[in-house]
Design a protein around this motif. Structure first.
Motif, PDB file in Angstrom:
ATOM      1  N   CYS A  78      44.718  29.899  29.521  1.00  0.00           N
ATOM      2  CA  CYS A  78      44.968  31.116  30.296  1.00  0.00           C
ATOM      3  C   CYS A  78      44.223  31.085  31.633  1.00  0.00           C
ATOM      4  O   CYS A  78      44.761  31.509  32.663  1.00  0.00           O
ATOM      5  CB  CYS A  78      44.570  32.352  29.492  1.00  0.00           C
ATOM      6  N   LEU A  79      43.002  30.593  31.628  1.00  0.00           N
ATOM      7  CA  LEU A  79      42.255  30.471  32.883  1.00  0.00           C
ATOM      8  C   LEU A  79      42.942  29.509  33.844  1.00  0.00           C
ATOM      9  O   LEU A  79      43.003  29.759  35.057  1.00  0.00           O
ATOM     10  CB  LEU A  79      40.833  29.982  32.605  1.00  0.00           C
ATOM     11  N   LYS A  80      43.479  28.413  33.318  1.00  0.00           N
ATOM     12  CA  LYS A  80      44.137  27.415  34.165  1.00  0.00           C
ATOM     13  C   LYS A  80      45.343  27.986  34.897  1.00  0.00           C
ATOM     14  O   LYS A  80      45.635  27.605  36.030  1.00  0.00           O
ATOM     15  CB  LYS A  80      44.584  26.213  33.322  1.00  0.00           C
ATOM     16  N   THR A  81      46.057  28.883  34.227  1.00  0.00           N
ATOM     17  CA  THR A  81      47.319  29.342  34.800  1.00  0.00           C
ATOM     18  C   THR A  81      47.286  30.804  35.235  1.00  0.00           C
ATOM     19  O   THR A  81      48.281  31.318  35.730  1.00  0.00           O
ATOM     20  CB  THR A  81      48.472  29.090  33.800  1.00  0.00           C
ATOM     21  N   GLY A  82      46.136  31.481  35.039  1.00  0.00           N
ATOM     22  CA  GLY A  82      45.979  32.844  35.535  1.00  0.00           C
ATOM     23  C   GLY A  82      46.714  33.898  34.739  1.00  0.00           C
ATOM     24  O   GLY A  82      47.442  34.729  35.300  1.00  0.00           O
ATOM     25  N   ASN A 102      32.867  34.977  30.105  1.00  0.00           N
ATOM     26  CA  ASN A 102      33.052  36.241  30.809  1.00  0.00           C
ATOM     27  C   ASN A 102      33.102  36.071  32.328  1.00  0.00           C
ATOM     28  O   ASN A 102      33.993  36.607  33.001  1.00  0.00           O
ATOM     29  CB  ASN A 102      31.940  37.219  30.442  1.00  0.00           C
ATOM     30  N   ASP A 103      32.162  35.329  32.901  1.00  0.00           N
ATOM     31  CA  ASP A 103      32.100  35.182  34.358  1.00  0.00           C
ATOM     32  C   ASP A 103      33.358  34.520  34.907  1.00  0.00           C
ATOM     33  O   ASP A 103      33.848  34.897  35.984  1.00  0.00           O
ATOM     34  CB  ASP A 103      30.864  34.377  34.766  1.00  0.00           C
ATOM     35  N   GLU A 104      33.899  33.533  34.179  1.00  0.00           N
ATOM     36  CA  GLU A 104      35.102  32.848  34.654  1.00  0.00           C
ATOM     37  C   GLU A 104      36.306  33.784  34.669  1.00  0.00           C
ATOM     38  O   GLU A 104      37.091  33.795  35.625  1.00  0.00           O
ATOM     39  CB  GLU A 104      35.394  31.627  33.779  1.00  0.00           C
ATOM     40  N   PHE A 105      36.463  34.579  33.627  1.00  0.00           N
ATOM     41  CA  PHE A 105      37.581  35.530  33.602  1.00  0.00           C
ATOM     42  C   PHE A 105      37.395  36.624  34.653  1.00  0.00           C
ATOM     43  O   PHE A 105      38.366  37.037  35.301  1.00  0.00           O
ATOM     44  CB  PHE A 105      37.747  36.129  32.198  1.00  0.00           C
ATOM     45  N   LEU A 110      40.912  38.330  35.519  1.00  0.00           N
ATOM     46  CA  LEU A 110      41.707  38.329  34.293  1.00  0.00           C
ATOM     47  C   LEU A 110      40.967  39.010  33.153  1.00  0.00           C
ATOM     48  O   LEU A 110      39.736  39.031  33.112  1.00  0.00           O
ATOM     49  CB  LEU A 110      42.026  36.890  33.880  1.00  0.00           C
ATOM     50  N   LEU A 111      41.733  39.519  32.210  1.00  0.00           N
ATOM     51  CA  LEU A 111      41.187  40.109  31.000  1.00  0.00           C
ATOM     52  C   LEU A 111      41.328  39.137  29.830  1.00  0.00           C
ATOM     53  O   LEU A 111      42.406  38.573  29.618  1.00  0.00           O
ATOM     54  CB  LEU A 111      41.927  41.405  30.652  1.00  0.00           C
ATOM     55  N   ALA A 112      40.249  38.967  29.075  1.00  0.00           N
ATOM     56  CA  ALA A 112      40.316  38.321  27.766  1.00  0.00           C
ATOM     57  C   ALA A 112      39.856  39.368  26.755  1.00  0.00           C
ATOM     58  O   ALA A 112      38.656  39.643  26.639  1.00  0.00           O
ATOM     59  CB  ALA A 112      39.436  37.081  27.706  1.00  0.00           C
ATOM     60  N   LEU A 113      40.811  39.972  26.095  1.00  0.00           N
ATOM     61  CA  LEU A 113      40.524  40.999  25.090  1.00  0.00           C
ATOM     62  C   LEU A 113      40.393  40.298  23.742  1.00  0.00           C
ATOM     63  O   LEU A 113      41.389  39.859  23.158  1.00  0.00           O
ATOM     64  CB  LEU A 113      41.646  42.039  25.069  1.00  0.00           C
ATOM     65  N   ILE A 114      39.165  40.166  23.259  1.00  0.00           N
ATOM     66  CA  ILE A 114      38.921  39.353  22.065  1.00  0.00           C
ATOM     67  C   ILE A 114      38.770  40.255  20.829  1.00  0.00           C
ATOM     68  O   ILE A 114      38.040  41.225  20.843  1.00  0.00           O
ATOM     69  CB  ILE A 114      37.686  38.452  22.239  1.00  0.00           C
ATOM     70  N   LYS A 323      38.708  43.276  33.370  1.00  0.00           N
ATOM     71  CA  LYS A 323      38.272  41.989  33.902  1.00  0.00           C
ATOM     72  C   LYS A 323      37.105  41.477  33.076  1.00  0.00           C
ATOM     73  O   LYS A 323      36.143  42.205  32.829  1.00  0.00           O
ATOM     74  CB  LYS A 323      37.845  42.123  35.369  1.00  0.00           C
ATOM     75  N   GLY A 324      37.206  40.228  32.668  1.00  0.00           N
ATOM     76  CA  GLY A 324      36.149  39.614  31.892  1.00  0.00           C
ATOM     77  C   GLY A 324      36.543  39.437  30.440  1.00  0.00           C
ATOM     78  O   GLY A 324      37.659  39.757  30.032  1.00  0.00           O
TER      79      GLY A 324
END
Length: 356
Positions: A78-82, A102-105, A110-114, A323-324
């Motif tokens: 997901c980070l690679k392709t946004g 977290n910092d990369e997202f 972008l949101l990473a909802l875990i 975000k994060g």
């Protein structure tokens, strides 16, 4: 809206796909196995991050319903392709690893909802709901119970074996302490038809975020139990360490044996019959506040499947944003989310007990 569901052919992924399709979402399943239902499908292997990244391009969300071991690879894709990311949780140790991204997202917006399943997921949102109404508790106890008449295994065998072989964290007086799995237990009375269940201490995701999300809480733990769980405790002693016997890994043998016996999941036309319930209990000096939520069979899905897959679909349909790398209690507005779950058949019970 366009959503890709990793592992969308599986027991929980099928629920997510079904709910998204009902909401007229453009859904594509990425999996090693083609779905049994009619939906756009692309073969994909989460061992290949670059390949997955290429296939999820232009999605609004990726929902990862694959085995939690692949959560990091899915996040990297997901980070690679946004693309915004969601998953159904891992165990405590995996959640800790995911938070390191977290910092990369954040940097990519972008949101990473875990952990937006049932437990974790609904448990997190319910905890935030109680917190907003009553403030910081002394302790938070999460209890999960189920009853099944089918005798089928409807969850990842590896995840259950991990829960019963890994040390269980408990947050006590500002620090984590680690106990042997199932070394503590507690009888809990759930709403019928589940009733009284002996729940056991195991490792779980909520422990990784609750002490920070509800700053000031002094104690947090998780216990679970239900039909077949004590059998799994015994099975974990035999197969949990994944020892190699006669050139065969014990877990691989167990999975294949269960599949051969027809005990993994449900066959075509079979009516599932499992109910699951979870309680989030906040303890204060002068009162106890608890919220219990429960689901029974829902069409082709049993209560555990349905209650685990539904929250991620609801989050996507509501176009959740942030975000994060964040747990549900930091992202989801509890009241509208709970109302959406109620409208789709999840039942909630609220109870306050005051000391005299």
């Amino acid at each position: 809206m366009r959503v890709f569901v990793l592992g969308g052919s599986g027991l929980i992924g099928s629920v997510i796909v079904s709910e998204l399709m009902r909401g007229n979402v453009d859904v594509t399943v990425i999996d090693l196995v083609k779905p049994r239902f009619n939906v756009d499908y692309v073969f994909g292997d989460l061992n290949n991050v670059d390949d997955i990244a290429g296939k999820i391009r232009n999605a609004d969300y990726v929902i990862n319903a694959a085995q939690y071991y692949f959560n990091i690879n899915a996040m990297r894709a997901c980070l690679k392709t946004g693309v915004n990311y969601m998953d159904l949780g891992g165990l405590f140790w995996m959640t800790k690893k995911q938070l390191e991204f977290n910092d990369e997202f954040e940097r990519e917006g972008l949101l990473a909802l875990i952990g937006i399943g049932a437990e974790p997921g609904i448990t997190n949102v319910v905890a935030e709901w109680i917190y907003r109404m009553h403030g910081t508790p002394i302790s938070i106890r999460i209890r999960d119970g189920w009853i099944s008449r089918s005798g089928k295994i409807n969850w990842s065998v590896d995840t259950q074996l991990d829960e019963l072989t890994m040390k269980a964290p408990v947050f006590e007086d500002g620090e984590y302490k680690y106990y042997d799995p199932a070394s503590k237990f507690e009888y809990i009375d759930f709403i019928e038809p589940i009733g009284r269940v002996k729940t056991y201490l195991t490792i779980h995701s909520e422990l990784a975020t609750f002490p920070q999300s509800f700053s000031g809480v002094r104690y947090v733990d998780w216990m679970e139990g239900g039909t077949g769980f004590e059998d799994m405790i015994v099975i974990a002693r035999l197969f949990g360490d994944n020892a190699e016997v006669m050139n065969i890994k014990s877990r691989a043998y167990l999975r294949e044996l269960l599949r051969t016996k027809g005990l993994l999941g449900y066959s075509e036309g079979e009516n599932p019959d499992e109910w699951e319930s979870a309680k989030v209990i906040f303890d204060y000096d002068d009162e106890k506040v608890e919220v219990e939520f429960m689901s029974g069979p829902h069409g082709q899905f049993d209560g555990t499947q349905y209650m685990t897959g539904l929250p991620a679909a609801v989050a996507a349909l509501s176009r959740v944003s942030g975000k994060g790398v964040l747990p549900p209690e930091r992202v989801i507005d509890p009241e509208p989310f709970i109302n959406e779950l109620k409208s789709r058949g999840i039942v909630f019970y609220y109870r306050e007990v005051r000391k005299l």
